[in-house]
Design a protein around this motif. Structure first.
Motif, PDB file in Angstrom:
ATOM      1  N   ALA A 138       0.855  -1.201   0.000  1.00 19.94           N
ATOM      2  CA  ALA A 138       0.000   0.000   0.000  1.00 19.94           C
ATOM      3  C   ALA A 138       0.880   1.237   0.000  1.00 19.94           C
ATOM      4  N   MET A 139       0.613   2.132  -0.948  1.00 12.43           N
ATOM      5  CA  MET A 139       1.290   3.429  -0.980  1.00 12.43           C
ATOM      6  C   MET A 139       0.244   4.496  -0.663  1.00 12.43           C
ATOM      7  N   THR A 140       0.516   5.307   0.336  1.00 13.22           N
ATOM      8  CA  THR A 140      -0.496   6.277   0.757  1.00 13.22           C
ATOM      9  C   THR A 140       0.127   7.648   1.016  1.00 13.22           C
ATOM     10  N   ALA A 141      -0.747   8.643   1.005  1.00 15.85           N
ATOM     11  CA  ALA A 141      -0.360   9.998   1.410  1.00 15.85           C
ATOM     12  C   ALA A 141      -1.529  10.588   2.183  1.00 15.85           C
ATOM     13  N   ASN A 215       1.823  19.050   2.403  1.00 17.80           N
ATOM     14  CA  ASN A 215       1.793  17.794   1.646  1.00 17.80           C
ATOM     15  C   ASN A 215       3.126  17.073   1.728  1.00 17.80           C
ATOM     16  N   ILE A 216       3.026  15.797   2.020  1.00 20.34           N
ATOM     17  CA  ILE A 216       4.198  14.935   2.138  1.00 20.34           C
ATOM     18  C   ILE A 216       4.126  13.927   1.000  1.00 20.34           C
ATOM     19  N   ARG A 217       5.257  13.623   0.376  1.00 20.91           N
ATOM     20  CA  ARG A 217       5.255  12.671  -0.744  1.00 20.91           C
ATOM     21  C   ARG A 217       4.747  11.299  -0.277  1.00 20.91           C
ATOM     22  N   HIS A 264      -4.764   9.636   0.169  1.00 20.57           N
ATOM     23  CA  HIS A 264      -4.517   9.138  -1.191  1.00 20.57           C
ATOM     24  C   HIS A 264      -3.997   7.705  -1.096  1.00 20.57           C
ATOM     25  N   GLN A 265      -4.535   6.841  -1.963  1.00 21.80           N
ATOM     26  CA  GLN A 265      -4.185   5.427  -1.848  1.00 21.80           C
ATOM     27  C   GLN A 265      -3.947   4.782  -3.206  1.00 21.80           C
ATOM     28  N   SER A 266      -2.900   3.962  -3.293  1.00 19.09           N
ATOM     29  CA  SER A 266      -2.724   3.076  -4.455  1.00 19.09           C
ATOM     30  C   SER A 266      -2.014   1.817  -3.978  1.00 19.09           C
ATOM     31  N   SER A 272       5.689  -1.059  -9.266  1.00 17.21           N
ATOM     32  CA  SER A 272       4.860  -0.133 -10.050  1.00 17.21           C
ATOM     33  C   SER A 272       3.400  -0.180  -9.595  1.00 17.21           C
ATOM     34  N   ASN A 273       2.693   0.862  -9.993  1.00 15.86           N
ATOM     35  CA  ASN A 273       1.331   1.096  -9.514  1.00 15.86           C
ATOM     36  C   ASN A 273       0.356   0.079 -10.135  1.00 15.86           C
ATOM     37  N   ALA A 274      -0.164  -0.823  -9.327  1.00 15.06           N
ATOM     38  CA  ALA A 274      -1.059  -1.875  -9.830  1.00 15.06           C
ATOM     39  C   ALA A 274      -2.486  -1.369 -10.053  1.00 15.06           C
ATOM     40  N   ASN A 332     -13.301  15.224  -8.740  1.00 18.86           N
ATOM     41  CA  ASN A 332     -14.476  15.986  -8.299  1.00 18.86           C
ATOM     42  C   ASN A 332     -14.411  16.129  -6.783  1.00 18.86           C
ATOM     43  N   ARG A 333     -14.229  17.359  -6.326  1.00 17.59           N
ATOM     44  CA  ARG A 333     -14.010  17.585  -4.891  1.00 17.59           C
ATOM     45  C   ARG A 333     -15.298  17.609  -4.066  1.00 17.59           C
ATOM     46  N   THR A 334     -16.429  17.284  -4.692  1.00 18.99           N
ATOM     47  CA  THR A 334     -17.662  17.214  -3.897  1.00 18.99           C
ATOM     48  C   THR A 334     -17.979  15.773  -3.488  1.00 18.99           C
ATOM     49  N   LYS A 345       0.321   7.015 -14.665  1.00 19.96           N
ATOM     50  CA  LYS A 345       0.802   6.019 -13.696  1.00 19.96           C
ATOM     51  C   LYS A 345       0.582   6.481 -12.261  1.00 19.96           C
ATOM     52  N   ALA A 346       0.212   7.750 -12.088  1.00 18.09           N
ATOM     53  CA  ALA A 346      -0.031   8.283 -10.733  1.00 18.09           C
ATOM     54  C   ALA A 346      -1.483   8.067 -10.317  1.00 18.09           C
ATOM     55  N   ILE A 347      -2.201   7.201 -11.035  1.00 20.85           N
ATOM     56  CA  ILE A 347      -3.630   7.012 -10.701  1.00 20.85           C
ATOM     57  C   ILE A 347      -3.771   6.516  -9.265  1.00 20.85           C
ATOM     58  N   ARG A 348      -4.753   7.104  -8.579  1.00 24.00           N
ATOM     59  CA  ARG A 348      -4.969   6.783  -7.162  1.00 24.00           C
ATOM     60  C   ARG A 348      -6.362   7.231  -6.777  1.00 24.00           C
ATOM     61  N   VAL A 349      -6.818   6.754  -5.615  1.00 24.04           N
ATOM     62  CA  VAL A 349      -8.092   7.242  -5.102  1.00 24.04           C
ATOM     63  C   VAL A 349      -7.799   8.087  -3.863  1.00 24.04           C
ATOM     64  N   GLU A 350      -8.509   9.217  -3.791  1.00 26.06           N
ATOM     65  CA  GLU A 350      -8.379  10.103  -2.633  1.00 26.06           C
ATOM     66  C   GLU A 350      -9.675  10.028  -1.836  1.00 26.06           C
ATOM     67  N   CYS A 351      -9.580   9.560  -0.597  1.00 22.74           N
ATOM     68  CA  CYS A 351     -10.749   9.587   0.281  1.00 22.74           C
ATOM     69  C   CYS A 351     -10.773  10.946   0.963  1.00 22.74           C
TER      70      CYS A 351
HETATM   71  P1  ADP Z   1      -4.391  17.518  -4.419  1.00 20.33           P
HETATM   72  O1  ADP Z   1      -4.884  18.177  -5.647  1.00 20.33           O
HETATM   73  O2  ADP Z   1      -5.427  16.653  -3.758  1.00 20.33           O
HETATM   74  O3  ADP Z   1      -3.735  18.456  -3.440  1.00 20.33           O
HETATM   75  P2  ADP Z   1      -1.704  16.526  -5.101  1.00 20.33           P
HETATM   76  O4  ADP Z   1      -1.325  16.466  -6.538  1.00 20.33           O
HETATM   77  O5  ADP Z   1      -1.118  17.621  -4.284  1.00 20.33           O
HETATM   78  O6  ADP Z   1      -3.306  16.458  -4.954  1.00 20.33           O
HETATM   79  O7  ADP Z   1      -1.298  15.121  -4.449  1.00 20.33           O
HETATM   80  C1  ADP Z   1      -1.713  14.811  -3.180  1.00 20.33           C
HETATM   81  C2  ADP Z   1      -0.921  13.673  -2.630  1.00 20.33           C
HETATM   82  O8  ADP Z   1      -1.039  12.515  -3.450  1.00 20.33           O
HETATM   83  C3  ADP Z   1       0.580  13.951  -2.510  1.00 20.33           C
HETATM   84  O9  ADP Z   1       0.955  13.761  -1.174  1.00 20.33           O
HETATM   85  C4  ADP Z   1       1.212  12.906  -3.434  1.00 20.33           C
HETATM   86  O10 ADP Z   1       2.483  12.455  -2.958  1.00 20.33           O
HETATM   87  C5  ADP Z   1       0.175  11.796  -3.378  1.00 20.33           C
HETATM   88  N1  ADP Z   1       0.304  10.804  -4.469  1.00 20.33           N
HETATM   89  C6  ADP Z   1       0.783  10.986  -5.723  1.00 20.33           C
HETATM   90  N2  ADP Z   1       0.793   9.806  -6.392  1.00 20.33           N
HETATM   91  C7  ADP Z   1       0.310   8.856  -5.535  1.00 20.33           C
HETATM   92  C8  ADP Z   1       0.057   7.452  -5.616  1.00 20.33           C
HETATM   93  N3  ADP Z   1       0.302   6.748  -6.726  1.00 20.33           N
HETATM   94  N4  ADP Z   1      -0.453   6.823  -4.531  1.00 20.33           N
HETATM   95  C9  ADP Z   1      -0.729   7.485  -3.405  1.00 20.33           C
HETATM   96  N5  ADP Z   1      -0.527   8.805  -3.280  1.00 20.33           N
HETATM   97  C10 ADP Z   1      -0.008   9.493  -4.319  1.00 20.33           C
END
Ligand code: ADP
Length: 454
Positions: A138-141, A215-217, A264-266, A272-274, A332-334, A345-351
């Motif tokens: 799991a990769m998260t932010a 924001n942290i990577r 943010h989750q992937s 690589s991002n599955a 969509n931020r709503t 390749k940066a596809i992810r879901v943001e809760c």
């Molecule tokens: P927002 O528009 O929501 O502020 P950002 O582009 O600033 O979005 O990214 C928010 C967060 O998503 C950052 O902390 C970034 O590191 C993280 N992020 C980018 N790619 C991934 C990924 N593949 N999986 C999880 N988080 C990711």
């Protein structure tokens, strides 16, 4: 860059007098750092192996009450000790404090040396291990939003929390001029955290006066939760050094925007991002669709872990960028769940449900558990909801109150299977206690409303 200090390097720094203090701390149920400051010589000689703390630290509330009703500990059992075992991979310098290093600790049973299952780090590690069994990482932010106030914590407390003036006078979303005025807090925060081994991406003004986002990577889920915890602590400490209160209360005023912590989750496999499938619709892999279906289905059951206090629920209001509905939508931020980075390749879901008061270990663990269930059962993802999701008629709602979230948590077979009954019961008791205390206390609001007119 988890931590940034090897034990060997620490020993050198202690020997030449550059480090004299080592903080050994555990993340508690509220996501705070609790522990001790060691003389560095004693730490490198012996305490690095283990130290001890009273076991009420994982059975207390924000005010450090000895809360009754926990099976794990009580007056009856004598409030004995836990072992705090430093996780030496988290060893880091604390550049904003003189001569100081820090290490995060796991919490073990005093006799068996087994991890305490309701310890937030243990809760998250268990879900990471389940994912590993399935072949994924799991990769998260977790984003951190907070308010900076003109006065210090002590001044605000002495005013009975009435003297609450944010550091700026207007909405500072992306505002470079206004955020320049906040650099006395934000620049040392970014730079000191970076030097402490936390990969800071940026900070920005948010959509309310005095509100910032850090924001942290993204990184491996445990590093992400550790980084969040240290960064939140640093924001308060560096704010304090500058004479400012930094608050993570999600809703400090009903007319002001609240603070969130989007997750943010992937899932990754072999580096690589599955979640990425270039040939699929929106480049969402089948795995991602299953994971998101679980995430959405179980959102009401884990909402408590995203919103653990009475105040957390004041944030969920229409038209405030804080979501109320458990649906997904592309950028969509709503919506509760926002698809980010589609087609890349940066596809992810943001809760977007979580508030700034969430405990990142528990919030991430609960969401991984929901996603795992989605994968195991190959759950089908419903189609996205577009437009203003606040107005979507058919969409499910997240629980609107702590009381409701506590009931759905208690009844969650998914979380009981994933975390264990004892862990769920422990946090249900934490929720109950928050509700009981609030029900008992007479608030300023009631007095002002009814004192004369009732
Ligand atoms: P927002 O528009 O929501 O502020 P950002 O582009 O600033 O979005 O990214 C928010 C967060 O998503 C950052 O902390 C970034 O590191 C993280 N992020 C980018 N790619 C991934 C990924 N593949 N999986 C999880 N988080 C990711």
């Amino acid at each position: 860059m988890p931590g940034n200090l090897s034990f060997e390097r620490l020993k050198e720094l202690v020997k030449n007098g550059e480090v004299d203090t080592v903080i050994a701390a555990l993340p508690d149920m509220q996501g705070r750092l609790m522990g001790k400051r060691f003389h560095a010589v004693h730490f490198v000689e012996s305490a690095w192996e283990e130290t001890h703390c009273c076991n009420y630290l994982l059975a207390t509330d924000l005010e450090m009450h000895t809360v009754e009703g926990y099976a794990a500990t009580s007056w009856q059992s004598g409030y004995g000790d836990y072992v705090m075992q430093p996780d030496m991979t988290t060893l880091r310098l604390v550049p904003w404090l003189e001569g100081t290093a820090m290490v995060l600790c796991d919490v073990l049973d005093h006799h068996t040396h087994e991890e305490i299952p309701h310890s937030p780090r243990a809760v998250l590690k268990k879900q990471i291990a389940r994912l590993k069994e399935l072949g994924f990482e799991a990769m998260t932010a977790t984003e951190l939003e907070f308010f900076i106030f003109e006065k210090s914590f002590d001044e605000v407390r002495k005013s009975g929390f009435s003297d609450l003036e944010p550091i700026s006078g207007y909405n500072e979303d992306y505002h470079i001029l206004q955020t320049t005025k906040e650099e006395s807090v934000m620049r040392p925060l970014r730079n000191h955290l970076y030097a402490a081994g936390i990969p800071i991406e940026n900070s920005k003004g948010e959509a309310e006066a005095g509100q910032e986002e850090l924001n942290i990577r993204y990184g491996a889920a445990l590093d992400c939760a550790d980084d969040h915890t240290v960064a939140k602590h640093a924001a308060k400490e560096i704010g304090w050094q500058q004479g400012r209160a930094v608050s993570f209360l999600p809703k400090w005023h009903h007319d002001r925007v609240g603070s969130s912590s989007h997750v943010h989750q992937s899932l990754w496999k072999d580096g690589s991002n599955a979640f990425y499938d270039p040939d699929a619709d929106l480049s969402m892999s089948e795995l991602m669709r299953n994971y998101m279906a679980g995430l959405i289905k179980y959102a009401p059951e884990y909402t408590y872990f995203l919103a653990p206090y009475i105040n957390s629920y004041k944030r969920f209001q229409k038209g405030t960028f804080a979501p109320t509905k458990t649906v997904w939508s592309v950028d969509n931020r709503t919506a509760g769940f926002r698809l980010c980075g589609d087609g890349t390749k940066a596809i992810r879901v943001e809760c977007r449900i979580g508030g700034s008061d969430l405990n990142p270990y528990l919030a991430v663990a609960a969401q991984l558990a929901a996603g795992i269930k989605g994968i195991e059962e190959k759950m089908e993802l419903a189609s996205q909801t577009s437009g203003d999701v606040y107005e979507a008629q058919k969409a499910d709602e997240i629980p609107q109150t702590l009381r409701a979230a506590m009931v759905t948590l208690d009844k969650s077979d998914m979380l009981r299977a994933a975390f264990g009954d004892a862990v769920v019961d422990h946090y249900v008791r934490a929720a109950e206690w928050e509700q009981e205390e609030f029900d008992r206390v007479v608030t300023d609001y009631e007095i002002a409303r009814g004192f004369e007119r009732a």
